[in-house]
Design a protein around this motif. Structure first.
Motif, mmCIF file in Angstrom:
data_model
loop_
_atom_site.group_PDB
_atom_site.id
_atom_site.type_symbol
_atom_site.label_atom_id
_atom_site.label_comp_id
_atom_site.label_asym_id
_atom_site.label_seq_id
_atom_site.Cartn_x
_atom_site.Cartn_y
_atom_site.Cartn_z
ATOM 1 N N SER A 143 0.827 -1.215 0.000
ATOM 2 C CA SER A 143 0.000 0.000 0.000
ATOM 3 C C SER A 143 0.856 1.258 0.000
ATOM 4 O O SER A 143 0.531 2.242 -0.687
ATOM 5 C CB SER A 143 -0.942 -0.017 1.208
ATOM 6 N N LEU A 144 1.973 1.244 0.729
ATOM 7 C CA LEU A 144 2.857 2.420 0.739
ATOM 8 C C LEU A 144 3.509 2.621 -0.623
ATOM 9 O O LEU A 144 3.624 3.764 -1.099
ATOM 10 C CB LEU A 144 3.929 2.250 1.817
ATOM 11 N N ALA A 145 3.934 1.542 -1.271
ATOM 12 C CA ALA A 145 4.562 1.659 -2.594
ATOM 13 C C ALA A 145 3.579 2.209 -3.627
ATOM 14 O O ALA A 145 3.925 3.082 -4.433
ATOM 15 C CB ALA A 145 5.112 0.305 -3.024
ATOM 16 N N VAL A 146 2.353 1.713 -3.620
ATOM 17 C CA VAL A 146 1.347 2.195 -4.577
ATOM 18 C C VAL A 146 0.996 3.659 -4.300
ATOM 19 O O VAL A 146 0.832 4.468 -5.227
ATOM 20 C CB VAL A 146 0.089 1.305 -4.516
ATOM 21 N N SER A 147 0.900 4.034 -3.026
ATOM 22 C CA SER A 147 0.573 5.425 -2.683
ATOM 23 C C SER A 147 1.648 6.383 -3.169
ATOM 24 O O SER A 147 1.350 7.475 -3.672
ATOM 25 C CB SER A 147 0.403 5.552 -1.167
ATOM 26 N N LEU A 148 2.923 5.995 -3.036
ATOM 27 C CA LEU A 148 4.007 6.851 -3.508
ATOM 28 C C LEU A 148 4.012 6.944 -5.035
ATOM 29 O O LEU A 148 4.306 8.008 -5.588
ATOM 30 C CB LEU A 148 5.346 6.309 -3.022
ATOM 31 N N SER A 149 3.698 5.859 -5.703
ATOM 32 C CA SER A 149 3.691 5.894 -7.167
ATOM 33 C C SER A 149 2.526 6.715 -7.717
ATOM 34 O O SER A 149 2.631 7.269 -8.816
ATOM 35 C CB SER A 149 3.635 4.475 -7.725
ATOM 36 N N LEU A 150 1.426 6.804 -6.987
ATOM 37 C CA LEU A 150 0.303 7.624 -7.448
ATOM 38 C C LEU A 150 0.687 9.091 -7.540
ATOM 39 O O LEU A 150 0.162 9.831 -8.373
ATOM 40 C CB LEU A 150 -0.892 7.458 -6.497
ATOM 41 N N GLU A 151 1.622 9.507 -6.669
ATOM 42 C CA GLU A 151 2.063 10.897 -6.678
ATOM 43 C C GLU A 151 3.209 11.131 -7.646
ATOM 44 O O GLU A 151 3.669 12.265 -7.781
ATOM 45 C CB GLU A 151 2.493 11.299 -5.273
ATOM 46 N N GLY A 152 3.726 10.066 -8.279
ATOM 47 C CA GLY A 152 4.863 10.197 -9.174
ATOM 48 C C GLY A 152 4.474 10.153 -10.634
ATOM 49 O O GLY A 152 3.375 10.549 -11.028
ATOM 50 N N LYS A 153 5.393 9.615 -11.428
ATOM 51 C CA LYS A 153 5.205 9.586 -12.872
ATOM 52 C C LYS A 153 4.641 8.235 -13.302
ATOM 53 O O LYS A 153 4.511 7.308 -12.505
ATOM 54 C CB LYS A 153 6.541 9.833 -13.571
ATOM 55 N N ALA A 154 4.338 8.165 -14.604
ATOM 56 C CA ALA A 154 3.829 6.901 -15.146
ATOM 57 C C ALA A 154 4.896 5.815 -15.080
ATOM 58 O O ALA A 154 4.597 4.643 -14.863
ATOM 59 C CB ALA A 154 3.362 7.102 -16.590
ATOM 60 N N SER A 155 6.164 6.210 -15.245
ATOM 61 C CA SER A 155 7.241 5.226 -15.152
ATOM 62 C C SER A 155 7.356 4.665 -13.741
ATOM 63 O O SER A 155 7.699 3.490 -13.556
ATOM 64 C CB SER A 155 8.566 5.853 -15.576
ATOM 65 N N HIS A 156 7.072 5.495 -12.718
ATOM 66 C CA HIS A 156 7.093 5.013 -11.336
ATOM 67 C C HIS A 156 5.992 3.990 -11.093
ATOM 68 O O HIS A 156 6.205 2.988 -10.384
ATOM 69 C CB HIS A 156 6.938 6.188 -10.374
ATOM 70 N N ARG A 157 4.842 4.209 -11.702
ATOM 71 C CA ARG A 157 3.743 3.245 -11.544
ATOM 72 C C ARG A 157 4.057 1.931 -12.252
ATOM 73 O O ARG A 157 3.698 0.850 -11.766
ATOM 74 C CB ARG A 157 2.445 3.870 -12.056
ATOM 75 N N GLU A 158 4.739 2.034 -13.382
ATOM 76 C CA GLU A 158 5.148 0.812 -14.077
ATOM 77 C C GLU A 158 6.164 0.028 -13.238
ATOM 78 O O GLU A 158 6.084 -1.200 -13.122
ATOM 79 C CB GLU A 158 5.748 1.184 -15.440
ATOM 80 N N LEU A 159 7.120 0.736 -12.638
ATOM 81 C CA LEU A 159 8.102 0.077 -11.777
ATOM 82 C C LEU A 159 7.439 -0.554 -10.558
ATOM 83 O O LEU A 159 7.835 -1.640 -10.107
ATOM 84 C CB LEU A 159 9.165 1.080 -11.343
ATOM 85 N N THR A 160 6.429 0.115 -10.013
ATOM 86 C CA THR A 160 5.731 -0.427 -8.845
ATOM 87 C C THR A 160 4.980 -1.710 -9.202
ATOM 88 O O THR A 160 4.983 -2.683 -8.440
ATOM 89 C CB THR A 160 4.756 0.615 -8.280
#
Length: 486
Positions: free
Chosen positions: A203-220
Motif C-alpha cells: 500500500s505504501l509503494a502504490v501510494s508513492l507511485s500515485l504521486e509520481g510519474k507513469a514510469s514510477h507506476r510501471e516500476l511499482t
C-alpha cells in the motif's frame, strides 16, 4: 571429736569448699598447683579431691583456649602470662602471618586452608580444576523439558511498528524508483521484521507511485509482481488493495485520478498473478463508496478487453527511454502543432514532462526551429521563441540540449534551403530574437551560418557580363535595322 573439728578449721580445705582468697589465687595461676602437687606426692587424695582437681584442669584449659582465640593481637595469651613472656609485635612479619593466616582460629578442624585453597573473593576454583558438563536438573525452576537440548544462538530483529515501518519503507521505494532493481528491494525487505504489517509495504509503494510519474507506476507494478510469492503472499496483496480502496476518499485529495489509477493497478496485479482472480468478485454488491466502485469498474473493464492480459503489460505506457525514436519524434511534432493551435504553455510543458526523455529534448528544439523555417508569417516565429524561453527558464531544456538542437539545424541548413529558399534569412531573424530573449548564448548566435557575398572576379562573372553586353548590343542593332527597312 574436738581434734576433727580443729582439723576442719585449721587444715587445708580439700573438700571442695574454697575461700575468696583461694579463688583469687587460682585465677592468677600461682596458688593451688603447689598444694595439689604436694598432696599428690603424699598420696592423701580423696575421691572428692580428685574430681575437684580434674574440674580445675578443664576450667583452666577453657580459659586458655578463649584467650588464645581472641582476635585482639595486642592481648597477651594465657600461656605468655603464665611464663611471663611478652607477646610478639603485631607489626613484625611473624605477627602479620598470624593475622593473615587462613587456618581456622576456632580450634576445630585440621588446620587446613578453607575449601582446600579454592575459596576467597574472585576465585573460581582450585588451580587446575576442570569442570564437567552438567546435565539439566529436573528440579530447577527454569527447567524446560521440551527446550532442553542443543543451544542455538540467533540474531533477533525487533518487529517494526507502524511509524517506524513508514520511515523505513519510504526511502527504499524512492531509491527503487531511481535504480529499478527489484532484487535489491527483496534483499532489504528480508532483513526487516515486518511482522503482521507486511501487507502495508504494497500500500505504501502504490501510494508513492500515485504521486509520481507513469514510469514510477510501471516500476511499482513490476515490483509487486516480482515480490509476489517470495516476500508477499496473495493474502498480503489482497489486504493492501483492500486498505487502499477504503482510503480512496483521502487519496483523491492529492491525486484526483486515484480511482482510475488504482483500478489499473488492480487489473495489472491480477494479470501478473499477484492478486487472485476472485478479488473483484468479493466486492460485487458490497461497495458503498463511489470512488471505490469507480476503481473496481475500471479494473473490470481492463480485464474484460479482447486481448485481456496482453494489453495490460502496457497499461502505464512504455517508459521514457524504452520508447522507439520514431514514436518520440511523432509525439514531439504533435506537441508543437497543438501548441501552435492552442497557445497553452502549461499544457505543452506537461506533455513534454510526461514523455520522460530529458536526454532527447534536443529533438524538440530541432523540430521547433524547422517548423519556424517552413511556416509562413511571423506568428509561428514569435510563439516558438516564447515556448523555448519558457522551457529554458523552467530548466526543462538544458543548455546542452538547446545547443545541440540549434547546431543540428545549422548543419542541415544547406539542405533546408533547397526546399525553403528564404530559410537563411528566417534563420538569422529567429536566432537574433532567441538571443534577445536570452534563450541561446552569444557563442551559439555567432556560430549561425550567414549568406556569403559572391566574388565575381574569382568566379569569372566579369567575362560573362561583357559577353552578355555584347550580345545585347548586337540584338538591339538587328532590331533597329529591321524597323528602319520597314
Amino acid at each position: 571429736m574436738a581434734t576433727e573439728i580443729e582439723a576442719w578449721t585449721t587444715g587445708p580445705q580439700n573438700d571442695g569448699v574454697f575461700s575468696v582468697e583461694q579463688e583469687q589465687d587460682e585465677e592468677d595461676g600461682s596458688f593451688g598447683s603447689e598444694d595439689l602437687n604436694e598432696l599428690e606426692v603424699n598420696g592423701n587424695w580423696t575421691p572428692q579431691e580428685k574430681a575437684l582437681h580434674e574440674a580445675r584442669l578443664k576450667a583452666k584449659a577453657k580459659r586458655r583456649l578463649r584467650k588464645s582465640s581472641s582476635r585482639d593481637s595486642n592481648r597477651e595469651s594465657f600461656s605468655d602470662s603464665v611464663s611471663g613472656e611478652l607477646s610478639a609485635d603485631p607489626n613484625s612479619p611473624k605477627g602479620k602471618n598470624a593475622v593473615n593466616d587462613r587456618k581456622s582460629r576456632t580450634g576445630k578442624g585440621r588446620g587446613l586452608p578453607k575449601k582446600g585453597g579454592a575459596g576467597g573473593k574472585g576465585v573460581w576454583g582450585a588451580a587446575g580444576m576442570v569442570y564437567e558438563v552438567e546435565e539439566p536438573d529436573a528440579k530447577d525452576p527454569n527447567y524446560d523439558e521440551f527446550a532442553s537440548g542443543d543451544t542455538v544462538y540467533a540474531t533477533v530483529v525487533p518487529e517494526l511498528d507502524e511509524r517506524e515501518l513508514e520511515k523505513t519503507i519510504n526511502p527504499i521505494v524512492q531509491e527503487y524508483f531511481e535504480h529499478g532493481d527489484t532484487k535489491e528491494v527483496e534483499m532489504l525487505l528480508k532483513e526487516l521484521n515486518l511482522g503482521h504489517h507486511k501487507f502495508e509495504f504494497s500500500s505504501l509503494a502504490v501510494s508513492l507511485s500515485l504521486e509520481g510519474k507513469a514510469s514510477h507506476r510501471e516500476l511499482t507494478s513490476r515490483l509487486l509482481s516480482d515480490l509476489s510469492g517470495k516476500v508477499l503472499s496473495e493474502k498480503d496483496m489482497s489486504r493492501a488493495f483492500d486498505k487502499m480502496l477504503k482510503e480512496l476518499p483521502d487519496l483523491i485529495l492529492d491525486t484526483p485520478e486515484a480511482p482510475q489509477m488504482l483500478g489499473q493497478f488492480i487489473a495489472r496485479a491480477i494479470a501478473d498473478h499477484a492478486l487472485p482472480m476472485s478479488f473483484l468478485d468479493c466486492y460485487k454488491g458490497k461497495v458503498d463508496c463511489d470512488h471505490a466502485r469507480a476503481a473496481l469498474d475500471r479494473a473490470s473493464v481492463l480485464l474484460s478487453m479482447k486481448r485481456e492480459m496482453m494489453r495490460l503489460d502496457n497499461v502505464w505506457g512504455v517508459g521514457g527511454g524504452q520508447r522507439p525514436v520514431r514514436h518520440l519524434i511523432k509525439e514531439m511534432n504533435l506537441l508543437l502543432k497543438e501548441y501552435l493551435v492552442s497557445g497553452e504553455l502549461t499544457e505543452a510543458e506537461h506533455c513534454l514532462r510526461d514523455l520522460e526523455v530529458p536526454h532527447f529534448h534536443h529533438e524538440l528544439v530541432y523540430e521547433a526551429v524547422v517548423m519556424v523555417l517552413e511556416s509562413t508569417g511571423d506568428t509561428a516565429l514569435q510563439m516558438m521563441v516564447k515556448l523555448l524561453k519558457a522551457f529554458w527558464q523552467t530548466g526543462l531544456i538544458t543548455l546542452d540540449q538547446m545547443n545541440r538542437g540549434f547546431q543540428r539545424v545549422y548543419d542541415e541548413l544547406p539542405e533546408i534551403n533547397l526546399d525553403v529558399p528564404h530559410a537563411q534569412s528566417i534563420m538569422e531573424t529567429f536566432v537574433d530574437l532567441c538571443y534577445q530573449e536570452s534563450v541561446i548564448t552569444k557563442q551559439l548566435r555567432d556560430s549561425c551560418p550567414t549568406r556569403q557575398p559572391i566574388n565575381c572576379k574569382e568566379s569569372g562573372c566579369h567575362d560573362n557580363k561583357l559577353a552578355l553586353a555584347a550580345a545585347l548590343k548586337s540584338f538591339c542593332s538587328v532590331v533597329f535595322s529591321v524597323t528602319v527597312t520597314k
